[in-house]
Design a protein around this motif. Sequence first.
Motif, PDB file in Angstrom:
ATOM      1  N   UNK A  71       0.844  -1.197   0.000  1.00  0.00           N
ATOM      2  CA  UNK A  71       0.000   0.000   0.000  1.00  0.00           C
ATOM      3  C   UNK A  71       0.879   1.248   0.000  1.00  0.00           C
ATOM      4  N   UNK A  72       1.933   1.227   0.815  1.00  0.00           N
ATOM      5  CA  UNK A  72       2.872   2.345   0.841  1.00  0.00           C
ATOM      6  C   UNK A  72       3.565   2.489  -0.506  1.00  0.00           C
ATOM      7  N   UNK A  73       3.981   1.377  -1.107  1.00  0.00           N
ATOM      8  CA  UNK A  73       4.643   1.411  -2.411  1.00  0.00           C
ATOM      9  C   UNK A  73       3.758   2.116  -3.436  1.00  0.00           C
ATOM     10  N   UNK A  74       2.523   1.705  -3.544  1.00  0.00           N
ATOM     11  CA  UNK A  74       1.623   2.265  -4.553  1.00  0.00           C
ATOM     12  C   UNK A  74       1.334   3.747  -4.291  1.00  0.00           C
ATOM     13  N   UNK A  75       1.217   4.134  -3.027  1.00  0.00           N
ATOM     14  CA  UNK A  75       0.952   5.534  -2.697  1.00  0.00           C
ATOM     15  C   UNK A  75       2.178   6.412  -2.980  1.00  0.00           C
ATOM     16  N   UNK A  76       3.381   5.893  -2.701  1.00  0.00           N
ATOM     17  CA  UNK A  76       4.602   6.645  -3.010  1.00  0.00           C
ATOM     18  C   UNK A  76       4.783   6.732  -4.532  1.00  0.00           C
ATOM     19  N   UNK A  77       4.542   5.639  -5.217  1.00  0.00           N
ATOM     20  CA  UNK A  77       4.645   5.624  -6.678  1.00  0.00           C
ATOM     21  C   UNK A  77       3.705   6.676  -7.287  1.00  0.00           C
ATOM     22  N   UNK A  78       2.500   6.793  -6.763  1.00  0.00           N
ATOM     23  CA  UNK A  78       1.527   7.747  -7.294  1.00  0.00           C
ATOM     24  C   UNK A  78       2.036   9.183  -7.194  1.00  0.00           C
ATOM     25  N   UNK A  79       2.735   9.515  -6.114  1.00  0.00           N
ATOM     26  CA  UNK A  79       3.293  10.862  -5.958  1.00  0.00           C
ATOM     27  C   UNK A  79       4.373  11.103  -7.011  1.00  0.00           C
ATOM     28  N   UNK A  80       5.286  10.162  -7.157  1.00  0.00           N
ATOM     29  CA  UNK A  80       6.374  10.317  -8.130  1.00  0.00           C
ATOM     30  C   UNK A  80       5.808  10.485  -9.535  1.00  0.00           C
ATOM     31  N   UNK A  81       4.833   9.665  -9.894  1.00  0.00           N
ATOM     32  CA  UNK A  81       4.287   9.725 -11.248  1.00  0.00           C
ATOM     33  C   UNK A  81       3.460  10.987 -11.483  1.00  0.00           C
ATOM     34  N   UNK A  82       2.777  11.463 -10.476  1.00  0.00           N
ATOM     35  CA  UNK A  82       1.945  12.655 -10.657  1.00  0.00           C
ATOM     36  C   UNK A  82       2.762  13.945 -10.688  1.00  0.00           C
ATOM     37  N   UNK A  83       3.747  14.061  -9.775  1.00  0.00           N
ATOM     38  CA  UNK A  83       4.481  15.324  -9.657  1.00  0.00           C
ATOM     39  C   UNK A  83       5.908  15.249 -10.211  1.00  0.00           C
ATOM     40  N   UNK A  84       6.379  14.076 -10.605  1.00  0.00           N
ATOM     41  CA  UNK A  84       7.673  13.964 -11.270  1.00  0.00           C
ATOM     42  C   UNK A  84       8.884  14.204 -10.399  1.00  0.00           C
ATOM     43  N   UNK A  85       8.714  14.052  -9.094  1.00  0.00           N
ATOM     44  CA  UNK A  85       9.843  14.246  -8.184  1.00  0.00           C
ATOM     45  C   UNK A  85       9.779  13.178  -7.092  1.00  0.00           C
ATOM     46  N   UNK A 139      -5.402   8.199   0.686  1.00  0.00           N
ATOM     47  CA  UNK A 139      -5.388   6.758   0.426  1.00  0.00           C
ATOM     48  C   UNK A 139      -4.726   6.453  -0.916  1.00  0.00           C
ATOM     49  N   UNK A 140      -4.483   7.498  -1.724  1.00  0.00           N
ATOM     50  CA  UNK A 140      -3.841   7.333  -3.025  1.00  0.00           C
ATOM     51  C   UNK A 140      -2.400   7.836  -3.011  1.00  0.00           C
ATOM     52  N   UNK A 141      -2.134   8.909  -2.263  1.00  0.00           N
ATOM     53  CA  UNK A 141      -0.821   9.556  -2.265  1.00  0.00           C
ATOM     54  C   UNK A 141      -0.187   9.528  -0.885  1.00  0.00           C
ATOM     55  N   UNK A 142       1.129   9.261  -0.844  1.00  0.00           N
ATOM     56  CA  UNK A 142       1.883   9.311   0.414  1.00  0.00           C
ATOM     57  C   UNK A 142       3.157  10.099   0.193  1.00  0.00           C
ATOM     58  N   UNK A 143       3.293  11.193   0.927  1.00  0.00           N
ATOM     59  CA  UNK A 143       4.510  11.996   0.832  1.00  0.00           C
ATOM     60  C   UNK A 143       5.450  11.614   1.976  1.00  0.00           C
ATOM     61  N   UNK A 144       5.941  10.406   1.889  1.00  0.00           N
ATOM     62  CA  UNK A 144       6.927   9.870   2.822  1.00  0.00           C
ATOM     63  C   UNK A 144       8.109   9.424   1.974  1.00  0.00           C
ATOM     64  N   UNK A 145       9.312   9.701   2.421  1.00  0.00           N
ATOM     65  CA  UNK A 145      10.496   9.333   1.661  1.00  0.00           C
ATOM     66  C   UNK A 145      10.470   7.881   1.234  1.00  0.00           C
TER      67      UNK A 145
END
Length: 161
Positions: free
Chosen positions: A72-86, A112-118
Motif C-alpha cells: 500500500x505504501x509502495x503504490x501511494x509513493x509511486x503515485x506521488x512520483x508519477x503525478x508530480x515527477x519528483x 489513500x492514493x498519495x503518500x509523501x513519505x520518503x
Amino acid sequence: MSLTVESVTTQEEACRLPSFDSNVAWEIGHIIRANVQKKFTRPVVIYIAHANSSQLLFFATSGPGTLPDNMHWVKRKEAVVLRWGCSTMRMRLSLQTKTKTLQEVYEMSDPSIYAVHGGGFPVKVEGVEGVVGVIVVSGLAQEDDHSVIVDGIQEYLAKNP
C-alpha cells in the motif's frame, strides 16, 4: 547530512541514468537489496517499474517479515512520483516549508492514493524528458527508504559511467 528541498533536487539530478531498461532495473534493485541487507535488520520491499505503463521490472523483499501494508505504501509513493515527477522526499520537504499537508495544497489529493513519505524516487534518463520509471522502497524510516535508493543509484552509476 540534513535533507533540504535543494539537496534532494540535486540528488535527483545527479542520479540521472545513461539508459533504463529491465537489466538496469535489475542491477539497481539488486544493489539496493544487498545494501539494505548489510545495513538494516528490518525487512523492506524494493519495487521498480516503468512510468508510462507501470510495468514491473524488479520486485524483491530484503528478507522475511514484510506485510501487505508495505505494498500500500509502495503504490501511494509511486503515485506521488508519477503525478508530480519528483521524489516523495522532495515533495515532503517542500510541503514542510509551506507548513501544509498535501491535501491542503492539492485539494483532490486523497491520502489513500498519495503518500509523501520518503522512499519514492523518479528514474530519469539523460536526454529524455520526464520520468521514465519509479523506484520505491518501503519498510524503513522514510529518510532511510530515500537514502538507500540514492545510494543504490549512485553505486550503479559509479560502476556504469
